[in-house]
Each structure stands twice: as C-alpha cells, then as structure tokens.
Design a protein around this motif. Structure first.
Motif, PDB file in Angstrom:
ATOM      1  N   THR A  46       0.586  -1.597  -0.413  1.00  0.00           N
ATOM      2  CA  THR A  46      -0.017   0.004  -0.475  1.00  0.00           C
ATOM      3  C   THR A  46       1.098   0.946   0.351  1.00  0.00           C
ATOM      4  O   THR A  46       1.656   1.641   0.552  1.00  0.00           O
ATOM      5  N   ALA A  47       0.797   1.611  -0.984  1.00  0.00           N
ATOM      6  CA  ALA A  47       1.400   3.389  -0.867  1.00  0.00           C
ATOM      7  C   ALA A  47       0.447   4.304  -0.193  1.00  0.00           C
ATOM      8  O   ALA A  47      -0.557   4.543  -0.850  1.00  0.00           O
ATOM      9  N   THR A  48       1.067   5.407   0.744  1.00  0.00           N
ATOM     10  CA  THR A  48      -0.046   6.301   0.605  1.00  0.00           C
ATOM     11  C   THR A  48       1.432   7.930   0.672  1.00  0.00           C
ATOM     12  O   THR A  48       2.093   7.594   0.647  1.00  0.00           O
ATOM     13  N   ALA A  51       0.647  14.449   1.339  1.00  0.00           N
ATOM     14  CA  ALA A  51       0.278  15.725   0.219  1.00  0.00           C
ATOM     15  C   ALA A  51      -0.417  15.665  -0.315  1.00  0.00           C
ATOM     16  O   ALA A  51      -0.755  14.700  -1.187  1.00  0.00           O
ATOM     17  N   SER A  52      -1.666  16.912  -0.197  1.00  0.00           N
ATOM     18  CA  SER A  52      -2.634  17.013  -1.295  1.00  0.00           C
ATOM     19  C   SER A  52      -2.328  16.963  -2.401  1.00  0.00           C
ATOM     20  O   SER A  52      -3.226  16.361  -3.334  1.00  0.00           O
ATOM     21  N   TRP A  53      -1.404  17.705  -2.218  1.00  0.00           N
ATOM     22  CA  TRP A  53      -0.698  18.365  -3.762  1.00  0.00           C
ATOM     23  C   TRP A  53      -0.377  17.351  -4.275  1.00  0.00           C
ATOM     24  O   TRP A  53      -0.046  16.622  -5.846  1.00  0.00           O
ATOM     25  N   VAL A  54       0.114  16.097  -3.863  1.00  0.00           N
ATOM     26  CA  VAL A  54       0.467  14.736  -4.418  1.00  0.00           C
ATOM     27  C   VAL A  54      -0.303  13.474  -4.282  1.00  0.00           C
ATOM     28  O   VAL A  54      -0.977  12.895  -3.266  1.00  0.00           O
ATOM     29  N   THR A  55      -0.442  13.592  -6.129  1.00  0.00           N
ATOM     30  CA  THR A  55      -2.022  12.292  -5.341  1.00  0.00           C
ATOM     31  C   THR A  55      -1.828  10.983  -6.910  1.00  0.00           C
ATOM     32  O   THR A  55      -1.373  11.184  -7.492  1.00  0.00           O
ATOM     33  N   ILE A  56      -2.213   9.856  -6.267  1.00  0.00           N
ATOM     34  CA  ILE A  56      -1.259   8.103  -6.120  1.00  0.00           C
ATOM     35  C   ILE A  56      -2.236   7.987  -7.538  1.00  0.00           C
ATOM     36  O   ILE A  56      -3.864   8.045  -7.274  1.00  0.00           O
ATOM     37  N   SER A  57      -2.000   7.717  -9.074  1.00  0.00           N
ATOM     38  CA  SER A  57      -3.084   8.005  -9.802  1.00  0.00           C
ATOM     39  C   SER A  57      -3.257   6.485  -9.995  1.00  0.00           C
ATOM     40  O   SER A  57      -4.403   5.662 -10.253  1.00  0.00           O
ATOM     41  N   SER A  58      -2.313   5.383 -10.113  1.00  0.00           N
ATOM     42  CA  SER A  58      -2.524   3.711  -9.771  1.00  0.00           C
ATOM     43  C   SER A  58      -1.748   3.058  -9.287  1.00  0.00           C
ATOM     44  O   SER A  58      -0.083   3.674  -9.054  1.00  0.00           O
ATOM     45  N   GLY A  59      -1.547   1.956  -8.696  1.00  0.00           N
ATOM     46  CA  GLY A  59      -0.634   1.046  -8.527  1.00  0.00           C
ATOM     47  C   GLY A  59      -0.412   1.335  -6.458  1.00  0.00           C
ATOM     48  O   GLY A  59       0.069   0.903  -6.409  1.00  0.00           O
ATOM     49  N   GLY A  60      -1.194   1.749  -5.921  1.00  0.00           N
ATOM     50  CA  GLY A  60      -1.237   2.494  -4.409  1.00  0.00           C
ATOM     51  C   GLY A  60      -1.407   1.441  -4.017  1.00  0.00           C
ATOM     52  O   GLY A  60      -0.865   1.313  -3.540  1.00  0.00           O
ATOM     53  N   ASN A  61      -2.190   0.342  -4.421  1.00  0.00           N
ATOM     54  CA  ASN A  61      -2.876  -0.788  -3.461  1.00  0.00           C
ATOM     55  C   ASN A  61      -2.376  -1.995  -4.768  1.00  0.00           C
ATOM     56  O   ASN A  61      -3.162  -2.131  -5.447  1.00  0.00           O
ATOM     57  N   GLY A  62      -0.622  -2.792  -4.315  1.00  0.00           N
ATOM     58  CA  GLY A  62      -1.069  -4.223  -5.201  1.00  0.00           C
ATOM     59  C   GLY A  62      -0.143  -5.104  -4.634  1.00  0.00           C
ATOM     60  O   GLY A  62      -0.073  -5.119  -3.713  1.00  0.00           O
ATOM     61  N   SER A  83       7.929  20.206  -0.589  1.00  0.00           N
ATOM     62  CA  SER A  83       8.491  18.682  -0.782  1.00  0.00           C
ATOM     63  C   SER A  83       7.099  17.780   0.205  1.00  0.00           C
ATOM     64  O   SER A  83       6.525  17.877   0.620  1.00  0.00           O
ATOM     65  N   ALA A  84       7.618  16.105  -0.482  1.00  0.00           N
ATOM     66  CA  ALA A  84       6.131  15.618  -0.113  1.00  0.00           C
ATOM     67  C   ALA A  84       6.894  14.184  -0.966  1.00  0.00           C
ATOM     68  O   ALA A  84       8.270  14.212  -1.175  1.00  0.00           O
ATOM     69  N   GLU A  85       6.176  12.872  -0.022  1.00  0.00           N
ATOM     70  CA  GLU A  85       6.582  11.820   0.261  1.00  0.00           C
ATOM     71  C   GLU A  85       5.858  10.657  -0.388  1.00  0.00           C
ATOM     72  O   GLU A  85       4.103  10.525  -0.050  1.00  0.00           O
ATOM     73  N   ILE A  86       5.713   9.833  -1.073  1.00  0.00           N
ATOM     74  CA  ILE A  86       5.243   8.755  -1.054  1.00  0.00           C
ATOM     75  C   ILE A  86       5.676   7.501  -0.080  1.00  0.00           C
ATOM     76  O   ILE A  86       7.076   7.497  -1.086  1.00  0.00           O
TER      77      ILE A  86
END
Length: 301
Positions: A46-48, A51-62, A83-86
């Motif tokens: 699971t990817a998180t 920051a709200s300005w970085v949006t996970i488009s696909s692959g967040g759960n795999g 700056s932000a992190e996934i």
C-alpha cells in the motif's frame, strides 16, 4: 535408507525496494512513475502520499513480486519550494517541487469612497509568498501612495487623497499586480471663487455695468443681492461661470457714495463719483435798476 523432510515457513511479506529514490518538479507540476518490489508473488503493498498535492493515480494498492506506482503533482501556487513523500512499506519516495513565480493573488477591496475634503485610505494586498514584493501606481496626482511597494503574504497599501476643490466628483485608480482599486471622491460644495472686477468705479450719471463671476463647478448656481436702492440688479442669478449686470442711478448730490453687491459670499464694491458742483438756479432771474444805481439781491442755489 531413511529420509527426513524439512519444511520451512515462508518469510513474512515485505516490500524489498523501490526503483528510484524520488523526483523533482518545476512549478507547473507533472506526473511520474516508479517501481516497487516485494519478496513474494502473493505479497501486497500500500502506498500513501504525505501531501494533498501529490496524488497516487494507480498502483497504490498492489500484489506481486513487482509493480508500478504512478502519481501526479499539482501546480505549485505558492512562491516557496515544497516537498512531499510517497511511503511504501519501509521505503520513501521523495518529491520536491520548485516555487511558483511571485504573484499578487487578490486585493481586499475594489473601490473606496472619500469625502471632498480628502483623507487617508487603505486596502490589503495578498500575494502567494512571504518574500514576494509588489509595486503600485496611481493614475491621478491627487491620490498619493504612502508607499508604492510592499511585500509579504498579506500587507497593507495606504494612500492619501487630496481635497477636491471642484464641485464635481472625480475618480482615480490604484493598480497593483494586475488588480485595480478605484478611488471615488465626492464633489466639493459649490462656491463663488471670484468676481471680476471686485471694485467698480461708477460715473455720477446713470450707467450700466457688468461683473464676471467664476465658480468651482459648471453646475453651481449663484445669486446676487444688494441693499442699496440706487443699485438695480438687472441680471442677479446664474449657473457656473457667467456674470451679473446692474444699473447705477445718477448721483443727485455732490458727495461720493459707496454701495455693495454680494454674490455667494463674495463682495463687489461700487463707488460712485459725486455730482459736480454747479449753479442750478437764480432767484430772481432778472432785475431792474434806476439810473441812480444801488444794491440788488439775487439768491443763488
């Protein structure tokens, strides 16, 4: 022979690595992709985003031994780097974004109304960064900016409006960062500013005269008055810049006389010359004397 079979339990599922450490973006943002690896085909992740300005488009759960995560980065509206992190398991994918260009975002008021006697005014300027500077200009010399520049996320633009001497409203503009603040000023009260000439020298005989009147506005109405019976106002009222006309009666005496005309608080002095001295009658107008002569009396006026 004897066989001893040993069965070992699988290791716990874990994310074993990311294909990249991170990415940097310009103010406009963009999109990206990175890979994730696990230690088993049935392992999930699971990817998180932090920051709200970085949006996970696909692959967040795999699930699987490997996969890909795609994401998008919004445009940076602020004039500051961010700056932000996934986060995927114990691993971190770092994203940095450059600051937007400084910009004025808004002003707190689009207009202000000031009385005819002038005075101070102000409104707030909002920018997209604490270090952002702005500059302002005035379209009219009667609107004076206390400071034509400023800085900060929210700062105050102050100005001073001069007294309006004219009986007509007026407006001017203050421009800052593409925004316009309109200053509307009330008209001054109507006044007569001058009467020319302010002193009239009248001849002893009856005659007519005129005086030019100026006001502080084309729509200003005025009227003239006099308490002197020997001055007759022929044109005693008007609008804007115009004039009065009056007649001065003949002076019946050999003494100079002074009168006045008031027009909206402005005085015009009228000084009439004295009637010249003259013999106006003799009594008697004829006399007879005998041949011996003698005194005679005549009354002179």
């Amino acid at each position: 022979s004897n066989t001893h079979q040993i069965t070992q339990a699988p290791a716990p599922c874990a994310v074993t690595g990311l294909g990249d450490d991170g990415e940097s973006y310009g103010p406009a943002g963009g999109s990206g992709i990175f890979t994730v690896s696990t230690n088993g085909g049935s392992c999930s992740w699971t990817a998180t985003s932090s920051a709200s300005w970085v949006t996970i488009s696909s692959g967040g759960n795999g699930t699987g031994s490997s996969g890909a995560i795609t994401y998008s980065v919004s445009a940076n509206p602020v004039a500051a780097d961010r700056s932000a992190e996934i986060v995927v398991g114990p691993f971190t994918y770092s994203i940095t974004q450059a600051a937007a260009a400084c910009d004025v975002l808004s002003i707190s008021a689009g207009s202000s109304e000031i009385g005819f006697d002038g005075g101070p005014g102000s409104f707030e300027v909002t920018t997209n960064g604490g270090a952002c500077e702005w500059s302002a200009t005035s379209s009219a010399d009667w609107i004076v900016l206390d400071a034509g520049t400023g800085s900060g996320v929210v700062s105050t633009l102050s100005f001073t409006v001069a007294t309006n001497e004219v009986a007509e409203g007026r407006s001017g503009e203050i421009s800052v960062g593409g925004f316009v603040h309109t200053v509307v000023q009330d008209p001054a009260p109507c006044v007569v500013t001058a009467a020319i000439p302010s002193e009239v020298a009248a001849v002893p005989g009856e005659a007519s005269y005129s005086v030019a009147i100026t006001t502080n506005g084309a729509t200003c109405e005025w009227s003239a008055t006099t308490s002197d019976e020997w001055i007759t106002l022929d044109v005693a009222a008007g609008t804007g810049d115009s004039g009065i006309e009056f007649t001065v009666a003949a002076n019946p005496v050999t003494v100079e006389r002074v009168g006045s005309i008031e027009i909206g608080g402005v005085m015009v002095m009228v000084t009439q010359a004295a009637l010249p001295c003259a013999i106006v009658s003799l009594d008697p107008t004829e006399a007879s004397a005998d041949f011996l002569g003698g005194p005679l009396a005549v009354s002179v006026e």
